[in-house]
Design a protein around this motif. Structure first.
Motif, PDB file in Angstrom:
ATOM      1  N   ALA D 183       0.837  -1.205   0.000  1.00  0.00           N
ATOM      2  CA  ALA D 183       0.000   0.000   0.000  1.00  0.00           C
ATOM      3  C   ALA D 183       0.871   1.253   0.000  1.00  0.00           C
ATOM      4  O   ALA D 183       0.592   2.211  -0.736  1.00  0.00           O
ATOM      5  N   SER D 184       1.957   1.229   0.798  1.00  0.00           N
ATOM      6  CA  SER D 184       2.820   2.409   0.866  1.00  0.00           C
ATOM      7  C   SER D 184       3.488   2.671  -0.480  1.00  0.00           C
ATOM      8  O   SER D 184       3.551   3.813  -0.956  1.00  0.00           O
ATOM      9  N   VAL D 189       3.662   5.759  -5.686  1.00  0.00           N
ATOM     10  CA  VAL D 189       3.749   5.734  -7.150  1.00  0.00           C
ATOM     11  C   VAL D 189       2.499   6.311  -7.808  1.00  0.00           C
ATOM     12  O   VAL D 189       2.582   7.094  -8.756  1.00  0.00           O
ATOM     13  N   GLU D 190       1.305   5.872  -7.326  1.00  0.00           N
ATOM     14  CA  GLU D 190       0.059   6.259  -8.007  1.00  0.00           C
ATOM     15  C   GLU D 190      -0.729   7.328  -7.252  1.00  0.00           C
ATOM     16  O   GLU D 190      -1.835   7.697  -7.662  1.00  0.00           O
ATOM     17  N   GLY D 191      -0.186   7.772  -6.113  1.00  0.00           N
ATOM     18  CA  GLY D 191      -0.912   8.741  -5.287  1.00  0.00           C
ATOM     19  C   GLY D 191      -1.318   9.991  -6.051  1.00  0.00           C
ATOM     20  O   GLY D 191      -2.426  10.507  -5.880  1.00  0.00           O
ATOM     21  N   LYS D 192      -0.444  10.463  -6.930  1.00  0.00           N
ATOM     22  CA  LYS D 192      -0.723  11.692  -7.683  1.00  0.00           C
ATOM     23  C   LYS D 192      -1.706  11.442  -8.810  1.00  0.00           C
ATOM     24  O   LYS D 192      -2.503  12.298  -9.152  1.00  0.00           O
ATOM     25  N   VAL D 193      -1.629  10.235  -9.421  1.00  0.00           N
ATOM     26  CA  VAL D 193      -2.427   9.959 -10.615  1.00  0.00           C
ATOM     27  C   VAL D 193      -3.864   9.598 -10.263  1.00  0.00           C
ATOM     28  O   VAL D 193      -4.808  10.006 -10.943  1.00  0.00           O
ATOM     29  N   GLN D 194      -4.040   8.792  -9.229  1.00  0.00           N
ATOM     30  CA  GLN D 194      -5.390   8.396  -8.819  1.00  0.00           C
ATOM     31  C   GLN D 194      -5.588   8.766  -7.347  1.00  0.00           C
ATOM     32  O   GLN D 194      -5.661   7.882  -6.504  1.00  0.00           O
ATOM     33  N   GLU D 196      -7.991   9.566  -5.633  1.00  0.00           N
ATOM     34  CA  GLU D 196      -9.169   9.031  -4.943  1.00  0.00           C
ATOM     35  C   GLU D 196      -8.894   7.651  -4.354  1.00  0.00           C
ATOM     36  O   GLU D 196      -9.413   7.297  -3.301  1.00  0.00           O
ATOM     37  N   TYR D 197      -8.074   6.856  -5.052  1.00  0.00           N
ATOM     38  CA  TYR D 197      -7.836   5.474  -4.616  1.00  0.00           C
ATOM     39  C   TYR D 197      -6.482   5.275  -3.931  1.00  0.00           C
ATOM     40  O   TYR D 197      -6.332   4.400  -3.098  1.00  0.00           O
ATOM     41  N   PHE D 198      -5.471   6.057  -4.354  1.00  0.00           N
ATOM     42  CA  PHE D 198      -4.143   5.874  -3.777  1.00  0.00           C
ATOM     43  C   PHE D 198      -3.648   7.153  -3.080  1.00  0.00           C
ATOM     44  O   PHE D 198      -2.463   7.306  -2.843  1.00  0.00           O
ATOM     45  N   GLY D 199      -4.582   8.075  -2.783  1.00  0.00           N
ATOM     46  CA  GLY D 199      -4.208   9.378  -2.228  1.00  0.00           C
ATOM     47  C   GLY D 199      -3.550   9.308  -0.854  1.00  0.00           C
ATOM     48  O   GLY D 199      -2.877  10.245  -0.444  1.00  0.00           O
ATOM     49  N   SER D 200      -3.775   8.209  -0.126  1.00  0.00           N
ATOM     50  CA  SER D 200      -3.100   8.012   1.159  1.00  0.00           C
ATOM     51  C   SER D 200      -2.841   6.520   1.334  1.00  0.00           C
ATOM     52  O   SER D 200      -3.446   5.702   0.644  1.00  0.00           O
ATOM     53  N   ILE D 201      -1.938   6.192   2.259  1.00  0.00           N
ATOM     54  CA  ILE D 201      -1.660   4.766   2.486  1.00  0.00           C
ATOM     55  C   ILE D 201      -2.940   4.059   2.911  1.00  0.00           C
ATOM     56  O   ILE D 201      -3.216   2.940   2.501  1.00  0.00           O
ATOM     57  N   ARG D 203      -5.989   4.664   1.998  1.00  0.00           N
ATOM     58  CA  ARG D 203      -6.828   4.341   0.831  1.00  0.00           C
ATOM     59  C   ARG D 203      -6.193   3.225   0.005  1.00  0.00           C
ATOM     60  O   ARG D 203      -6.889   2.381  -0.557  1.00  0.00           O
ATOM     61  N   SER D 204      -4.878   3.209  -0.110  1.00  0.00           N
ATOM     62  CA  SER D 204      -4.195   2.188  -0.905  1.00  0.00           C
ATOM     63  C   SER D 204      -4.370   0.803  -0.289  1.00  0.00           C
ATOM     64  O   SER D 204      -4.305  -0.207  -0.988  1.00  0.00           O
TER      65      SER D 204
END
Lengths: 320, 320, 320, 320
Positions: D183-184, D189-194, D196-201, D203-204
């Motif tokens: 998740a981290s 990696v994807e926090g900026k792109v998505q 809504e889904y990867f915006g924080s650990i 959510r990931s």
């Protein structure tokens, strides 16, 4: 100067030994050692949970102060822990006979000590340079690795993985090979129809991995009849192959358990040659069982079974 | 003519033997042999990675020259390797006593040699005829198969699959049967509601395979209550059945390991009849352990256990 | 009348026995018997493929005549096969000593015969009543079950499933229980947010099954944080539980193989008491190995191992 | 007063014992006891099905009266059952020698009795206070737990889980650790792109769990090349790790079966020292086999094998 050092040395060992026993020793843990262990385990877990929550922007905004304070306290404790561990490692049996400096250097480059260092050093540097701690989020999650200090249950786990490494590598290579072949085939078949997903082998790889591991997100799905036919074969083979490493590990796990039991049985039998197990032999068997991670109940059952076997099996003709 | 051949024969064997040892022999590898092996393994992997990248149109455009050059160099090396292998195979123990021509023919039709040929011949033809190499992309990926030269770890893997083939075939047939039945049932139930996906048994098969293998893309999902009820049963049965082949393989794997260990134990026991293992016996045991792919540590542990067993077990009456 | 019957009886048995040997006997198959077996297996598979293809409306339209013809011919052959089987079953060893009528009745109500009947009777009725054959599509797929005549490899499979039935039932009940609990929890948590999918426990069950079996279509997904938290636990537990039945079956499979080998070993040892295995003993061992589905190679290996064990193990002190 | 109590005591025990035998005793079940058991099992299952159906609003509306009536009747029967169990528990061997009150208190706080109480008490309270029963829906589903009274097959299941708890915990911790790391990484990696889904650990984590358990809903999917690369490794590792606990359980299951068989074998051998098994020994073996959950067929096979082993194995020197 030498004299003074000597005097402190007269006092120090006793403190150092006690520190060592509280932090590192496993057998015959004192109440204090247990409390320290539980405290550190809870602190590590709290740290990881804090790192996970702090990565959520809204929480981070609202509890900025609290997160910072908690991080600061944790970091201080971890630093203290690290320094104490380096200081008292001299007492460890495996560094016996070395000079204190050499023992500490040896300890400092051991994996557990390096993990400890990695999870504190960057934060100390960042604090001194007033850098944004959020960039180090990932490193804080790695503090989870510090738990390896406390769970010796991973022991048998790692032994088994190591022994089975060759077979698992072989299985993994077969899986990787099949993934590459599957991606190539699907690229050939569906490359024209779904160029975005199968336009190159590289792109098809994502579908192949998602399918072979049976994750099946459904973001990429074959749509031509031939593509579906090939996928069918890949899924059926994949499902059998991908579960193999776990099955092998589990089988080796059972094997390892059986071997350890057999090893114990040999000792029980040699202890039973005089017909009984005295207190000294019993202590030795309990220690061995503990080392082999066999529960006392299983030990007792084995002793009972072997005793019965000796009586029931060995004397059908002569009564001995 | 005969004379000259004889003279060259006097020189050749030594070169041919050395080539054979570098390329094929496994025991007591020289530094050169190891380097050649590593170089070829890396070359094969680079080739496959190049094939995967080159299939991406944008990369192919930008690095057209480099890909072509790399392919040309690789192909030359693989050709040379193939020719050398065919030339020196005469030295292989299994072709001993045959004429050189017969040995080479035999080798040329062996699976490993055919794989080597398949991965170079089409490209040579294509180059001479100036055909587009991109059409042969799939064949380049097959170069991965050349790795079987170097990983003998697949050995035990293939043995186990072969032994378990009958059970796996039986399990696979049960799975296929269930897939066909599931597809027929769902066609009957959901055929009218989702004609696009369940309009015929043929179309339903895709859903059945995706569901039974637990891939579950989600592109086809039952929507009627009865369809969901039937799917529930299919999933519960499927999940148990589909993991069976892997479980069987893993179980047989454990069995194979145990059998090999037992075989080794018999040899250790016969070596220990005189109470000790001399250097010659130890060498033989190490060789056998290597052949059975048992690690030296396991060998030593077995020897120790059997020694202890002899002392603790065998002398309850006579004290020997 | 009696006389005539007697005369035909004089001829019949020989024909009936030969029919029996061609259709049913397994050991020492003649070339004719093998051809008939292969022909029937191919016919069954072709029938199922035809049934699958014919369910696709476009194919059915285009090849209506061919499908009908193929069905007519297949049906005739299967009818003939069924009648011949019923006729010649009298020769089966297990019906020995019964009257021909009683033996045939007994055979007619055996599972294999009932499967054969079910896959032909409805079609004969439908043909006579000129009904639409398409409605019987599902029954035609069931012809796959006729393959059980020919694959005795299912034998060990069914034995293992039977023995493990109790544990599998227990595991299945735990799984079903968890599915119901999971559905209830998610209904309580997400019922208000996604009434269409979690509006009742009944509706939540679909999500629970799809998730616990790790199929994960993705048509129903929890969206609230609490729902996701509960799902996390359900997935982690589910993934461990759902693979259990397969693992148990596989473990019992290994157990079964080991037991059969042990059984064989006892026979080999009793055959080896005189130090050698004569031709008669070897034949008996081969037959037993065949019955226990142990391959000849494994038999030979066991014999070799036991021979070595006798020499290496039993005589360390006295030379016997 | 004392007299009267004595008289009723003279009558009561016989009734109480009979009640106990009908409700609790397992061996030598009478026809009445079997009927009561089947009735209660069916009632429990009907109750759960009713709870599931009643949660569907439309059914609840239409059959409100019937559901209420069924609930009322079931509840009365379960209350009666509970009271009878508490009353007659005094006869249980394990409460022998205690006073009736103490035995009943002890029983009342045992897990099975608490489960029974939890599934009736809230409903009685709710009925008296005229509360809406629908809020207790979840508790009604828990009535499924009452089935543990009747299925002793869970026995071996729980034994195995208990023994393997340490390894499973270790495996689970490795899985949890990998989930957090995955998740981290994906958050980084994807926090900026998505976002809504990867915006924080936090959510990931949902993606990590769904992927590692191979459920793969497909609601969250990595879209960047690096994200896909990391996911690939996570899936390949995850698929091997997540199946481990089930494999370990299955392996330990096989181990448990083997150990139980070994235990039985020791008893058979000691019973066979005089060369035969008399009726008394046979009864003891059957009881032991029943306690160890070994089927009579397996017992007989073991006896046969050991008998043969005694004849074939034990007399190489003396002919006995």
């Amino acid at each position: 100067m030498i004299k003074r050092q000597k005097t402190t040395n007269d006092v120090k060992p006793s403190l150092r030994i006690r520190t060592y026993q509280v932090l590192e020793s496993e057998a015959h843990k004192s109440v204090l050692a247990k409390c320290v262990t539980y405290f550190l385990v809870i602190l590590i877990i709290s740290n990881v949970i804090a790192a996970i929550l702090a990565s959520e922007a809204s929480y981070h905004q609202r509890f900025k102060q609290q997160f910072y304070l908690f991080e600061f306290i944790s970091l201080s404790i971890f630093c203290l822990e690290y320094l104490l561990r380096v200081w008292c490692c001299v007492e460890a049996p495996k560094y016996h006979g070395m000079s204190a400096t050499k023992a500490r250097l040896r300890y400092a480059i051991s994996p557990v000590a390096l993990i400890d260092l990695i999870t504190i050093l960057p934060f100390i540097i960042a604090m001194f340079l007033s850098l944004d701690l959020r960039a180090l989020r990932l490193l804080r999650v790695l503090r989870l690795l510090k738990l390896t200090h406390y769970f010796k249950g991973f022991n048998i786990f790692i032994t088994v993985v190591n022994k089975e490494l060759k077979s698992i590598t072989a299985a993994m290579m077969v899986i990787l090979f099949l993934i590459v072949i599957a991606a190539s085939l699907m690229h050939a078949v569906e490359g024209k129809v779904q160029p975005e997903y199968f336009g190159s082998i590289l792109r098809s790889l994502w579908w192949a991995v998602v399918t072979m591991t049976t994750v099946g997100y459904g973001d990429v799905v074959p749509i031509t009849p031939l593509g579906k036919l090939i996928s069918t074969f890949i899924m059926l083979i994949g499902v059998g192959l991908v579960a193999l490493p776990a099955g092998m590990l589990a089988a080796r796990f059972g094997e390892e358990l059986r071997e350890r039991k057999k090893k114990l049985d040999v000792y029980i039998e040699s202890a039973l040659t005089d017909g009984t197990i005295d207190r000294h032999e019993y202590q030795a068997l309990t220690d061995l069982a503990d080392k082999l991670e066999i529960s006392p109940e299983d030990l007792h059952r084995s002793i009972r079974l072997i005793k019965q076997g000796k009586h029931g099996k060995h004397c059908p003709h002569c009564g001995k």
